[in-house]
Write a protein that holds these residues in place. Sequence first.
Motif, PDB file in Angstrom:
ATOM      1  N   TYR A  77      51.598  46.960 113.830  1.00  0.00           N
ATOM      2  CA  TYR A  77      50.631  45.863 113.733  1.00  0.00           C
ATOM      3  C   TYR A  77      49.503  45.994 114.743  1.00  0.00           C
ATOM      4  O   TYR A  77      48.623  45.132 114.805  1.00  0.00           O
ATOM      5  CB  TYR A  77      51.343  44.516 113.915  1.00  0.00           C
ATOM      6  N   ALA A  78      49.557  47.066 115.550  1.00  0.00           N
ATOM      7  CA  ALA A  78      48.483  47.263 116.523  1.00  0.00           C
ATOM      8  C   ALA A  78      47.209  47.771 115.862  1.00  0.00           C
ATOM      9  O   ALA A  78      46.123  47.657 116.418  1.00  0.00           O
ATOM     10  CB  ALA A  78      48.925  48.245 117.618  1.00  0.00           C
ATOM     11  N   VAL A  79      47.349  48.358 114.679  1.00  0.00           N
ATOM     12  CA  VAL A  79      46.157  48.884 114.008  1.00  0.00           C
ATOM     13  C   VAL A  79      45.400  47.740 113.349  1.00  0.00           C
ATOM     14  O   VAL A  79      45.974  46.701 113.017  1.00  0.00           O
ATOM     15  CB  VAL A  79      46.516  49.952 112.955  1.00  0.00           C
ATOM     16  N   GLU A  80      44.126  47.967 113.148  1.00  0.00           N
ATOM     17  CA  GLU A  80      43.297  46.972 112.476  1.00  0.00           C
ATOM     18  C   GLU A  80      43.756  46.848 111.027  1.00  0.00           C
ATOM     19  O   GLU A  80      43.849  47.844 110.316  1.00  0.00           O
ATOM     20  CB  GLU A  80      41.833  47.417 112.526  1.00  0.00           C
ATOM     21  N   LEU A 100      42.419  52.880 118.522  1.00  0.00           N
ATOM     22  CA  LEU A 100      42.938  51.586 118.134  1.00  0.00           C
ATOM     23  C   LEU A 100      41.865  50.512 118.221  1.00  0.00           C
ATOM     24  O   LEU A 100      41.991  49.445 117.638  1.00  0.00           O
ATOM     25  CB  LEU A 100      44.117  51.184 119.044  1.00  0.00           C
ATOM     26  N   PHE A 130      50.863  57.571 115.797  1.00  0.00           N
ATOM     27  CA  PHE A 130      49.682  57.452 114.944  1.00  0.00           C
ATOM     28  C   PHE A 130      49.125  58.808 114.526  1.00  0.00           C
ATOM     29  O   PHE A 130      48.387  58.889 113.555  1.00  0.00           O
ATOM     30  CB  PHE A 130      48.597  56.640 115.647  1.00  0.00           C
ATOM     31  N   ARG A 170      48.845  45.375 121.511  1.00  0.00           N
ATOM     32  CA  ARG A 170      47.871  46.217 122.218  1.00  0.00           C
ATOM     33  C   ARG A 170      47.960  46.009 123.724  1.00  0.00           C
ATOM     34  O   ARG A 170      47.795  46.955 124.504  1.00  0.00           O
ATOM     35  CB  ARG A 170      46.461  45.914 121.730  1.00  0.00           C
ATOM     36  N   ARG A 174      45.930  54.496 108.807  1.00  0.00           N
ATOM     37  CA  ARG A 174      45.653  54.877 110.190  1.00  0.00           C
ATOM     38  C   ARG A 174      46.166  56.285 110.470  1.00  0.00           C
ATOM     39  O   ARG A 174      45.531  57.085 111.141  1.00  0.00           O
ATOM     40  CB  ARG A 174      46.319  53.862 111.124  1.00  0.00           C
ATOM     41  N   GLN A 203      56.663  46.835 115.407  1.00  0.00           N
ATOM     42  CA  GLN A 203      55.607  45.979 115.974  1.00  0.00           C
ATOM     43  C   GLN A 203      54.360  46.806 116.250  1.00  0.00           C
ATOM     44  O   GLN A 203      53.224  46.324 116.102  1.00  0.00           O
ATOM     45  CB  GLN A 203      56.089  45.323 117.270  1.00  0.00           C
ATOM     46  N   ASP A 231      39.298  49.580 116.803  1.00  0.00           N
ATOM     47  CA  ASP A 231      38.402  49.501 115.650  1.00  0.00           C
ATOM     48  C   ASP A 231      37.661  48.178 115.670  1.00  0.00           C
ATOM     49  O   ASP A 231      38.038  47.236 116.347  1.00  0.00           O
ATOM     50  CB  ASP A 231      39.205  49.614 114.349  1.00  0.00           C
ATOM     51  N   ALA A 232      36.588  48.123 114.875  1.00  0.00           N
ATOM     52  CA  ALA A 232      35.783  46.904 114.840  1.00  0.00           C
ATOM     53  C   ALA A 232      36.633  45.729 114.398  1.00  0.00           C
ATOM     54  O   ALA A 232      37.417  45.820 113.464  1.00  0.00           O
ATOM     55  CB  ALA A 232      34.617  47.104 113.890  1.00  0.00           C
ATOM     56  N   GLN A 275      48.565  41.344 117.022  1.00  0.00           N
ATOM     57  CA  GLN A 275      47.868  42.595 117.304  1.00  0.00           C
ATOM     58  C   GLN A 275      47.478  42.654 118.777  1.00  0.00           C
ATOM     59  O   GLN A 275      47.653  43.686 119.433  1.00  0.00           O
ATOM     60  CB  GLN A 275      46.626  42.689 116.416  1.00  0.00           C
TER      61      GLN A 275
END
Lengths: 274, 219
Positions: free
Chosen positions: A52-55, B126, B169, B150, B61, A49, B128-129, B146
């Motif tokens: 899916y936090a990244v853009e 994290l 990451f 977050r 990423r 999951q 990002d636009a 998302q």
Amino acid sequence: MCNEQFRELVAGHALSALEPEDEYVLLAHLRACAPCSRELLVQRQALAQLAYAVEPVEPPASLLAGIRVRMLESDPDAFGIPELTPHAVTSRTASPTGTTLPLRRPPRRLQTRAARLVAVAACASIAAIVGLGAWNIALRQDNVEQAQVSAQFQAALDTIKGGPGQTVTLRSPEGDVKVVAVLHGDKMDLVTDGFQPNGEQDRYVVWGKTGTNNPEPLGDFAIDSDGIDVVRGVWTLGQPLPEVLLVSRESGSLTTRLPVAPRQPIYAQGETSA
Amino acid sequence: MPIPRDSSAASGVGLPAGRTSFEGEGPEDRALVGYVSEGDGRALETLYARYGKACFSLARRILVDEQFAQDCVQEVFLVVWKDASRYDPTKGAFSTWLLSMTHHKAVDAVRREETLRRRRAGAGALDDAVSDAPAVDDQAWTTLRQERVRAVLDRLPAPQREALTLAYFGGYTQREIAGLTDTPLGTVKTRMLAGMARMKAGLEGFSHAATIETSGASA
């Protein structure tokens, strides 16, 4: 659940954050501990999951094109024979969402050589349409290629086996055989398969590990071509023989001192008593 | 005991109309994997259409470099193509397996390639636009997930969030994180464990409705 130490190792492993020696300890533990194995699966589900936090970023078309090329290289029939008869398309039982599942390709045994050439021609047309440009499709039978590779590996092994000795098979984390080490007394030779050529700034290192001790370097080697390589070593193995042999790819040239501990992921490993 | 597919009550977040879960449909993924193992290239393309973007986004990423990210995702899907039988449905959803493999390969690559040492791993990275594209059903669902993930990350204590994001990451090992943050290694390990536990709890009910056998499946 196990003690705190192993729970921490499980969390670290799920995050791919363990040092190689901790990784080794945990993997050995997981083989015998169902609760920790189950916890690892649960943590991986949670981490999936996190992905899916990244853009989200749309992958370029060249990514799928590259995958298609590699698929066709390994199997020219990957995309089957196009359906030529209208309304003859059959689909699998529809999924709960009503989505029709992909058209199944005909069984291999029904395909003639002519049909395979048609399939290849159809795939080439598709490739042209999606703008892949000129490409080469190697028409080869998978089973013949595999037999040839196996024969080459065995031939390489035969060149160094001569006489009594012990062989140790080292496998990648995915289970592929990457190295066969042949131990003659206190000397060791290797046959490697599929190692990427290393540059001048790095080399492959063979480690020996016993019990919970840290791995110790036994020697290093270079690979300068793809495929199967024979490495005649002059390493002198200590007594007793290490329980496990490991290989990693470390920075530094063949002329520099051996590293004191693996810094990179273990590429392959095997037990000498197996 | 199977986890209920409709997890909206547990998640506390409304699901878009027509959706019964946040995850891709499990049984259909498994069917597609079955077809891939029989050599059906179009089944793999369907899986790529479903998960390729998520895999590429994650790889990019971690790796930052687009070409390396492409290489990583290509490797992942070729593993699926060449040996789909490696996926074991009793051990979780296909998407979990695929994304775990993507993460693992991306981290391996970032540790292997000196040129990829520029890593963005802070929590701020994290943010990002946000895309300006109009939201459609699938995109709204993706955005919802998302935001939920977050939110869970934001609720973690800063040291735990830092440890998790640097590892996940940034591809850093526990020892490297200890060095970066000037923290004892034991503390980093404790923070990772605590952070994972909190994140798990925060995402409970959000995970895929996969059945994990209680008969003792091993990793």
